[in-house]
Design an enzyme around this catalytic site. Sequence first.
Site, PDB file in Angstrom:
ATOM      1  N   LYS A  56       0.718  -1.161   0.060  1.00  0.00           N
ATOM      2  CA  LYS A  56      -0.049  -0.018  -0.210  1.00  0.00           C
ATOM      3  C   LYS A  56       0.957   1.248  -0.010  1.00  0.00           C
ATOM      4  O   LYS A  56       0.729   2.283  -0.703  1.00  0.00           O
ATOM      5  CB  LYS A  56      -0.766   0.034   1.237  1.00  0.00           C
ATOM      6  CG  LYS A  56      -2.043  -1.256   1.054  1.00  0.00           C
ATOM      7  CD  LYS A  56      -2.797  -0.973   2.336  1.00  0.00           C
ATOM      8  CE  LYS A  56      -3.587  -2.442   2.440  1.00  0.00           C
ATOM      9  NZ  LYS A  56      -4.528  -2.671   3.634  1.00  0.00           N
ATOM     10  N   GLN A 100      -4.236  -1.497   9.924  1.00  0.00           N
ATOM     11  CA  GLN A 100      -4.321  -2.835   9.207  1.00  0.00           C
ATOM     12  C   GLN A 100      -4.809  -3.822  10.118  1.00  0.00           C
ATOM     13  O   GLN A 100      -4.505  -3.802  11.361  1.00  0.00           O
ATOM     14  CB  GLN A 100      -2.742  -3.336   8.962  1.00  0.00           C
ATOM     15  CG  GLN A 100      -2.656  -4.280   8.093  1.00  0.00           C
ATOM     16  CD  GLN A 100      -3.179  -4.476   6.408  1.00  0.00           C
ATOM     17  OE1 GLN A 100      -3.351  -3.358   5.950  1.00  0.00           O
ATOM     18  NE2 GLN A 100      -3.538  -5.700   6.275  1.00  0.00           N
ATOM     19  N   ASP A 123     -10.565   3.086   4.533  1.00  0.00           N
ATOM     20  CA  ASP A 123     -10.751   1.502   4.417  1.00  0.00           C
ATOM     21  C   ASP A 123     -12.223   1.405   4.484  1.00  0.00           C
ATOM     22  O   ASP A 123     -12.729   0.316   4.031  1.00  0.00           O
ATOM     23  CB  ASP A 123     -10.435   0.725   5.710  1.00  0.00           C
ATOM     24  CG  ASP A 123      -9.224   0.081   5.348  1.00  0.00           C
ATOM     25  OD1 ASP A 123      -8.842  -0.343   4.235  1.00  0.00           O
ATOM     26  OD2 ASP A 123      -8.244  -0.319   6.194  1.00  0.00           O
TER      27      ASP A 123
HETATM   28  N1  GUN Z   1      -6.856  -6.681   6.446  1.00  0.00           N
HETATM   29  C1  GUN Z   1      -7.059  -7.523   5.444  1.00  0.00           C
HETATM   30  N2  GUN Z   1      -7.699  -6.846   4.456  1.00  0.00           N
HETATM   31  C2  GUN Z   1      -7.614  -5.471   5.007  1.00  0.00           C
HETATM   32  C3  GUN Z   1      -8.127  -4.234   4.340  1.00  0.00           C
HETATM   33  O1  GUN Z   1      -8.773  -4.098   3.563  1.00  0.00           O
HETATM   34  N3  GUN Z   1      -7.770  -3.193   5.244  1.00  0.00           N
HETATM   35  C4  GUN Z   1      -7.313  -3.524   6.577  1.00  0.00           C
HETATM   36  N4  GUN Z   1      -7.008  -2.395   7.313  1.00  0.00           N
HETATM   37  N5  GUN Z   1      -6.711  -4.408   6.921  1.00  0.00           N
HETATM   38  C5  GUN Z   1      -7.329  -5.530   6.057  1.00  0.00           C
END
Ligand code: GUN
Length: 298
Positions: A56, A100, A123
């Site tokens: 990311k 995350q 998110d």
């Molecule tokens: N863990 C797995 N997928 C995601 C996501 O899209 N965002 C976040 N913050 N954590 C994750």
Amino acid sequence: MGKEAKIIDGKKISKKIKEEIRKEISKIIDREEKAPHLAAIIVGEDPASQTYVASKEKAARLVGMTSSTYKFKEDIEEDELLATIDFLNNDDDVDGFIVQLPLPKHIDVDKVISRIDPSKDVDGFHPMNVGRMAIGQQAYLSATPAGIMELLSRYKIDTEGKHCVVLGRSNIVGSPMSILMSKKTKPGNATVTICHSKTQNMEEIMKTADILICAIGQPQFVKADMVKEGAVVIDVGIHRIPENNEKGYKIVGDVDYEEVKKKSSFITPVPGGVGPMTIAMLLRNTFEASKHEIYPRV
Ligand code: GUN
């Protein structure tokens, strides 16, 4: 069996979207305005989470965004994590941030997500964004459902009046996906059925799907005899399974791709289907956040 499915190329579409964002950001930078800033909080050493956050960060930088990461040890106290969220909520330079997941067990994930300012929740996990999405208001959509809607749209897949079966009811994929597909939108306007661990006659239901969205979390669970001829098959799964090659594993989805592609009209491969779209959607949300249109500043 008919001819083979058309492959929905998420890698190609995600590249296009990132390029669109990069061009927009370069205009902002040319005007000597502030570049959008995406921050990420990561707790612990989970290798998959480390990889996701690194990807990311890299993707954000490649489109011209500022990216910052706040790393904490597994044993961080909840209060310290909440204080970091407060700090990012109040930092005017940060347009959007993510925490995350998963978080360690001693941390209340609902409390953490609810602490994020909804206007910075890129998110789309905050109850405010989930609620707004559910009643058809503008909101940040979570990355996987947004990515799937974008793929359906860019491949001009007709969803109106179709039977869409969603396998899985998680907060981040199955549940929002089922809501979005049922909305009076394009794509959308489908008749939606959600299947989960307590569903009876699941295979019978799957066989009636015009659009099958698979987020069940089991490698190669969906076989050709569970799929209607000509169905659109979207595979959200990402699993490593042992394989006799250099790496010792290969990546597969929730769908038995080689079998199912012979029966479906469209299919997303794994890797290269839904996966690459998620980062593109996160970047798009961050870009939107930097414009302050969904949540205007007061
Ligand atoms: N863990 C797995 N997928 C995601 C996501 O899209 N965002 C976040 N913050 N954590 C994750």
